[in-house]
Enzyme design. Structure first.
Site, PDB file in Angstrom:
ATOM      1  N   LYS A  35     -63.934  -8.739  16.231  1.00 54.05           N
ATOM      2  CA  LYS A  35     -63.594  -9.565  17.385  1.00 54.05           C
ATOM      3  C   LYS A  35     -64.469  -9.203  18.572  1.00 54.05           C
ATOM      4  O   LYS A  35     -64.864 -10.064  19.346  1.00 54.05           O
ATOM      5  CB  LYS A  35     -62.132  -9.334  17.777  1.00 54.05           C
ATOM      6  CG  LYS A  35     -61.129 -10.156  17.001  1.00 54.05           C
ATOM      7  CD  LYS A  35     -59.764  -9.997  17.672  1.00 54.05           C
ATOM      8  CE  LYS A  35     -58.643 -10.477  16.778  1.00 54.05           C
ATOM      9  NZ  LYS A  35     -57.326 -10.203  17.373  1.00 54.05           N
ATOM     10  N   ARG A  45     -59.999  -5.230   4.380  1.00 53.39           N
ATOM     11  CA  ARG A  45     -60.348  -6.440   5.123  1.00 53.39           C
ATOM     12  C   ARG A  45     -61.553  -7.116   4.485  1.00 53.39           C
ATOM     13  O   ARG A  45     -62.305  -6.506   3.733  1.00 53.39           O
ATOM     14  CB  ARG A  45     -60.627  -6.101   6.579  1.00 53.39           C
ATOM     15  CG  ARG A  45     -61.834  -5.189   6.756  1.00 53.39           C
ATOM     16  CD  ARG A  45     -62.289  -5.090   8.207  1.00 53.39           C
ATOM     17  NE  ARG A  45     -61.345  -4.416   9.072  1.00 53.39           N
ATOM     18  CZ  ARG A  45     -60.676  -5.031  10.050  1.00 53.39           C
ATOM     19  NH1 ARG A  45     -60.858  -6.320  10.271  1.00 53.39           N
ATOM     20  NH2 ARG A  45     -59.846  -4.368  10.821  1.00 53.39           N
ATOM     21  N   GLU A  85     -52.788 -10.565  17.291  1.00 55.05           N
ATOM     22  CA  GLU A  85     -52.753 -10.329  18.722  1.00 55.05           C
ATOM     23  C   GLU A  85     -53.559 -11.460  19.361  1.00 55.05           C
ATOM     24  O   GLU A  85     -54.668 -11.740  18.919  1.00 55.05           O
ATOM     25  CB  GLU A  85     -53.405  -8.987  19.076  1.00 55.05           C
ATOM     26  CG  GLU A  85     -53.274  -8.683  20.557  1.00 55.05           C
ATOM     27  CD  GLU A  85     -54.141  -7.523  21.045  1.00 55.05           C
ATOM     28  OE1 GLU A  85     -55.049  -7.100  20.318  1.00 55.05           O
ATOM     29  OE2 GLU A  85     -53.895  -7.063  22.174  1.00 55.05           O
TER      30      GLU A  85
END
Length: 589
Positions: free
Chosen positions: A292, A282, A35
């Site tokens: 983020k 992850r 994204e």
RNA sequence: UGGGGUAUGGUGUAACGGUAGCACGACUGACUCUGGAUCAGUUAGUCUAGGUUCGAAUCCUAGUACCCCAGCCA
């Protein structure tokens, strides 16, 4: 060919099984679906290397697709940086071209019409409805972990009414947040994702790609599986937190496929492709954060100097720090992939970059904290050009000339007036090798009479050791130190970087504190250093090993007058370990 | 307290009922014109408790710990 049986990770095993059963016709097609709402970090690199690596390994294909379904959060700056980073990492997507950075890049927003059509199909099939509940009401009726949700009063609207309302939502007749399109699944499901999830929300927002064409935007869950389906993605690889979403992802595709057949003879036509979602853990790294949100906070609040600050775990940060794509690829390969929530030690990454730079980086001599040495028996007006090897690991890197003269600078650390045992460098009466030059012996220590500070060292050299070679008498020295000729030294700026946080886990926060409390106040040290002349024509981005100190990269802040070098990583330093242990021994005794 | 996941040396990761291996770290030593690199060696592990089996990290039962889920974010 004697092939070694390499161990397979769980994803490779799944793909191997699919290939055996022929589920996807032995095809492998992966993708990286960012994204564009932030810069890519090293965790994304793991995903990129994984997805791209599988495509390469199985002779398949790889897509770069922007998941741009939320115009509120997404920006062109992020699009550009992501494309640059993925290219830099070396992942090659379908349609990649050198003359146009965006060539071959795919946008979820290109599928908005198709997704809309499928939404209408779900309404027709009685599987979706327009809901007038407010956000607050939706969340209140969703139930809790232990209690089921309650049905929306709009759940049983007629197909005709839903069709009409949805069409009018699209036309922009309703304000933001006033209506949603919801899937009619199961308000009693223990999986929240199946409690009539929202498929579309109204958002009068200009999209960076589709402009004002749409005022309803699909939710991730509704969109994502179809994006993969449309592109023929076989293995939709994502992180663990989406595991709970897989049943929904599957439900959407299966529901579209109701009334469809493989040959297209069904009432709704031909079945659409159904990818397999696979979830992996992850990447977590010690001494940094990977969210983020937190990285954005560090940038916005000025705790670092932008997304590409060399202390950031972003791909652009590592690039500016001097990391190579190869080192990051090797790192991602070495750490493996599994479903266990692990934390990788930062030294693994540091080791990967040392490994690569050791092979490719030319060596230079730079003195960070200069201490003058006068070689009293060396002629005052003489200058010799010493030959120095550029890279002992790579003979093709050749040699260079380094000027030597009577007055030189050495590292202040490389002299000790009262050296402890096992200190191999310069000390009163001690002899060391000046790399590529001569053996020198310390004869005098000149101090400031007022402060006692050491001002300079006097030494004598042995002409029989020219070039740094052992003399014919068989004499040897244990220490070799770097130096620069005082008259020829070039001042440069050096930035010494250290961990951004001083805690392995920066999220281990004292009560009432913030992760910012764990920031390392010494993550950046500025140094005015003296370099040998050969460094002067270094180009931006060029990487060097400063002998005995570490690997450095020429920063873009360099000017024609003054070089700026970022320390990528130090060399391994066994002396510091010895040094750290010594006081303990004394204390213990 | 519902559902979905995951547990193997300090850190990662293999094993697919048959000798717990590899990498990184740590520690020794060798070598070295970088206290780098290289080379050799050592260290150290199956979450717990039962069970099945000639044999269990692996299968079964019961626990324990950790992660994810109640955005009109992705």
């Amino acid at each position: 060919m004697a092939e070694e049986k390499s161990s397979r990770n769980f994803i490779q095993e799944i793909i191997d099984e699919h290939n055996r059963s022929g589920r996807f016709g032995r095809k492998v097609h992966t993708r990286f679906p960012p994204e564009p709402n932030g810069y890519l970090h090293i965790g994304h690199a793991k995903s990129i290397c994984l997805n791209h690596g599988l495509a390469v390994e199985y002779g398949g294909q790889f897509n770069l697709r922007f998941d741009d379904t939320n115009p509120e959060k997404e920006e062109q700056e992020y699009v550009n940086s992501i494309i640059e980073d993925v290219r830099w990492l070396g992942a090659k997507w379908q349609g990649l071209r050198d003359d146009d950075p965006q060539a071959g890049v795919i946008w979820s927003s290109n599928y908005f019409q198709q997704m809309y059509d499928w939404a209408v199909e779900l309404i027709r099939k009685g599987k979706a409805y327009v809901c007038d509940l407010s956000g607050e009401e939706v969340s209140r009726t969703r139930g809790t972990l232990t209690r089921p949700g309650t049905a929306s009063p709009y759940r049983d609207r007629s197909v005709e009414e839903n069709l009409d309302l949805f069409e009018r939502m699209r036309k922009g007749e309703f304000p933001d947040g006033s209506k949603t399109l919801r899937a009619k699944i199961d308000m009693n499901s223990p999986n929240f994702n199946l409690r009539d999830p929202i498929m579309y929300r109204i958002m009068h927002e200009t999209h960076h790609n589709t402009g004002d064409k749409w005022c309803i935007y699909p939710m991730y869950d509704w969109a994502h599986g179809f994006e993969d389906s449309i592109e023929g993605i076989t293995h939709s690889i994502c992180t663990l937190e989406f595991e709970n979403h897989r049943p929904l992802y599957d439900w959407f595709i299966n529901t579209v496929n109701e009334g469809r057949t493989d040959d297209g003879s069904g009432p709704w036509g031909r079945k659409i492709h159904h990818p397999q979602q696979i979830e992996f853990a992850r990447l977590n790294l010690t001494y940094t954060v990977m969210s983020k949100r937190l990285l954005l906070q560090l940038v916005k609040e000025g705790h670092v100097q932008g997304w590409d600050d060399p202390r950031m775990p972003t791909i652009s940060g590592f690039r500016r720090r001097g990391y190579t794509p190869e080192a990051i690829q090797n790192f991602c390969r070495d750490i493996g992939v599994a479903k266990f929530n692990s934390v990788i030690e930062m030294v693994r990454l540091e080791n990967a970059i040392r490994d690569h730079l050791n092979q490719i980086a030319q060596r230079r001599m730079v003195v960070m904290d200069p201490l003058k040495v006068v070689i009293t028996n060396y002629p005052a007006d003489q200058v010799e050009e010493m030959e120095a090897v550029n890279n002992p690991e790579d003979a093709s890197a050749g040699t260079r000339r380094v000027p030597f003269s009577r007055e030189i600078y050495i590292e202040r650390d490389d002299f000790m007036e009262n050296p402890p045992k096992k200190y191999f460098r310069l000390a009163p009466g001690a002899e060391v090798r000046l790399r590529y030059a001569y053996f020198v012996k310390c004869t005098d220590v000149v101090k400031d009479p007022a402060t006692g500070e050491i001002k300079e060292i006097h030494a004598t050299f042995d002409p029989a050791t020219r070039g740094g070679n052992n003399p014919p008498d068989g004499r040897k020295v244990k220490g070799t130190i770097h130096w620069v000729s005082a008259a020829h030294a070039r001042p440069i700026d050096v930035r010494l970087y250290d961990h951004l946080f001083n805690k392995e886990n920066p999220m281990e926060i004292p009560v009432g504190g913030s992760f910012l409390n764990n920031m390392n106040p010494n993550s950046l040290t500025l140094v005015n250093a003296l370099a040998e002349p050969a460094l002067a024509d270094a180009k931006m981005g060029e990487r060097f090993q400063f002998e005995r100190q570490g690997y450095f990269c020429v920063d873009r802040d360099s000017t024609a007058q003054r070089l700026v070098c970022n320390r990528t990583v130090t060399l391994k330093d066994t002396w510091s370990k010895i040094e750290a242990q010594t006081p303990l021994i004394i204390k213990g005794g």
